[in-house]
Write an enzyme that holds these catalytic residues in place. Structure first.
Site, PDB file in Angstrom:
ATOM      1  CG  HIS A 249      -4.497  10.436   3.122  1.00 33.53           C
ATOM      2  ND1 HIS A 249      -5.613  10.298   3.911  1.00 33.53           N
ATOM      3  CD2 HIS A 249      -3.660   9.426   3.486  1.00 33.53           C
ATOM      4  CE1 HIS A 249      -5.462   9.241   4.706  1.00 33.53           C
ATOM      5  NE2 HIS A 249      -4.283   8.702   4.463  1.00 33.53           N
TER       6      HIS A 249
ATOM      7  CG  ASP B 250      -5.934   0.127   3.673  1.00 34.23           C
ATOM      8  OD1 ASP B 250      -6.057  -0.953   4.257  1.00 34.23           O
ATOM      9  OD2 ASP B 250      -4.986   0.921   3.862  1.00 34.23           O
TER      10      ASP B 250
ATOM     11  CG  ASP C 160      -2.149   0.898   0.977  1.00 39.81           C
ATOM     12  OD1 ASP C 160      -2.437   1.219  -0.196  1.00 39.81           O
ATOM     13  OD2 ASP C 160      -2.808   1.276   1.952  1.00 39.81           O
TER      14      ASP C 160
ATOM     15  CD  GLU D  74      -6.493   4.566   4.752  1.00 40.48           C
ATOM     16  OE1 GLU D  74      -5.825   3.750   4.088  1.00 40.48           O
ATOM     17  OE2 GLU D  74      -6.009   5.305   5.636  1.00 40.48           O
TER      18      GLU D  74
HETATM   19 CA    CA Z   1      -4.171   2.828   2.929  1.00 35.73          CA
END
Ligand code: CA
Length: 423
Positions: free
Chosen positions: A131, A230, A124, A196
């Site tokens: 963000h 996520d 990831d 997410e």
């Molecule tokens: Ca993530």
């Protein structure tokens, strides 16, 4: 890089008439891959391509001779483009294949799906600077954006086994958390469960260990993209993430959409990769003329929430936020592949590269609840009077995505939804 060809022609129509309806996610210009079977029927997963409201069984029409998606994904760009051309030609209005192929179509709403391929490894990334800055402020008010951020595509290795497909549910995780003013941690269900909004980029052909993929060749190793959620437990994350990064706050569940939209299908939706002049420009191994000219992609994304109460009342999901990748991503997919392998790390067909939470610059573009509610300080008010600081049991969260551009037919990524249930 994959360019526009005859399969993107906006004039093309399919004899599968639902594919020609305005706003359909799966027109003949899209042709995304997934794994399906007819609901309630025993047997293994088949490889299919979405067209309108149907799925075309690729093996049944003789276009492939395997049920292993990862084998299909490992093909050369030439073989992939040839397969796309054959699928497109067979589904076009006037195709002689129509009688035979009609028998290989299954209505999507009669299908079950699984993750679109076998995901061996999952990484990831953290590609939205907005963000990273907003979340950084919440975890480290004095030091939000760490100095490496604008130089290194930041990432960590995640867990592949807990990735599921859209339509499922998962239990709220339990774990250790510690309030900032508490002396010792406590144990229990997460009280700050979040989503997410991400994209998942899939690797097609891999590379040998010790043989980095150069940026100029990176897209030959990318197969396509899905929506990716996520799920994240912020209270567990806050207590565990230093010094080695997220662990149990992330690995309990992640959700993918059933369809992989191929790199070929994305060709009309390319965009320049741009950096503010005051930011550092990428090091040479992360830079190329082609990447600067058209290494990014324009994908519009939105997040929708339906609570249990809304579902019972028959109320439609409500939109929480929306953004576009060109406003959210600081690195291109080709840069992620080049960076991941520059040390000699090998990637394999089916490996998944999460984009990281794709938040745009505005508050309405926040890709997580933590950003949207400022860590729960400004709860979201829903039309039915409910409020949310973080996700509650029974909440269904849905991601949607699509691409639109002048001179091209809109294509969609389908949807990625998941429901939180009590632990
Ligand atoms: Ca993530």
């Amino acid at each position: 890089m994959y360019d526009i060809d005859a399969t993107h022609d906006p004039k093309l129509k399919s004899w599968v008439t639902s594919a020609n309806e305005a706003g359909c996610d799966f027109p003949i210009q899209n042709l995304p891959f997934g794994r399906f079977k007819r609901g309630g029927i025993e047997g293994g997963w088949k490889i299919g391509v979405a067209i309108g409201d149907k799925v075309l069984d690729l093996r049944a029409v003789g276009l492939i001779d395997t049920d292993d998606m990862n084998v299909v994904m490992a093909a050369t760009p030439e073989a992939r483009q040839a397969l796309r051309r054959k699928i497109s030609e067979g589904l076009r209005e006037g195709s002689a294949q129509r009688p035979a192929w009609t028998r290989a179509l299954v209505p999507q709403d009669e299908c079950e799906y699984t993750v679109p391929c076998r995901v061996g490894d999952y990484t990831d990334f953290y590609t939205s600077v907005h963000h990273a800055t907003t979340v950084g402020k919440q975890f480290r008010p004095d030091n939000p954006l760490l100095p490496n951020y604008k130089w290194v595509p930041i990432g960590y290795h995640g867990r592949a086994s807990s990735i599921g497909v859209s339509g499922g549910s998962f239990k709220r995780p339990r774990g250790q958390t510690k309030a900032p003013d508490a002396q010792v941690p406590t144990f229990g269900p997460s009280k700050r469960l979040d989503y997410e909004l991400e994209l998942g980029w899939f690797i097609g052909a891999g590379n040998e260990q010790g043989e980095p993929i150069e940026i100029g060749n990176a897209e030959a190793h990318l197969f396509g993209v899905t929506l990716f959620n996520d799920w994240s437990a912020r209270d567990i994350q806050g207590w565990e993430y230093q010094p080695l990064g997220p662990f149990l706050s992330k690995n309990f569940a992640s959700t993918l959409s059933p369809w992989m939209v191929t790199m070929e299908a994305l060709a009309p939706f390319r965009a320049p990769f741009e950096r503010p002049a005051e930011d550092p420009q990428p090091l040479a191994y992360l830079d190329s003329e082609a990447n600067r000219a058209k290494g990014a992609f324009s994908i519009t994304l939105e997040v929708l929430l339906q609570t249990a109460k809304m579902r019972e009342a028959g109320e439609a999901p409500v939109r929480l936020s929306a953004t576009n990748t060109t406003r959210a991503a600081y690195w291109t997919p080709a840069q992620l592949v080049a960076h991941h392998t520059v040390n000699g790390c090998n990637l394999q067909p089916g490996d998944l590269l999460g984009s990281g939470t794709l938040s745009g610059p505005a508050e309405s573009e926040a890709g997580s609840m933590m950003e949207l509610t400022v860590s729960g300080k400004n709860p979201v008010k829903l039309p039915n009077g409910e409020v949310r600081s973080f996700l509650e049991d029974g909440d269904t969260l849905t991601l949607r995505g699509w691409c639109a551009a002048d001179g091209a037919v809109r294509i969609g990524l389908g949807e990625c939804s998941g429901t939180v249930v009590a632990p």
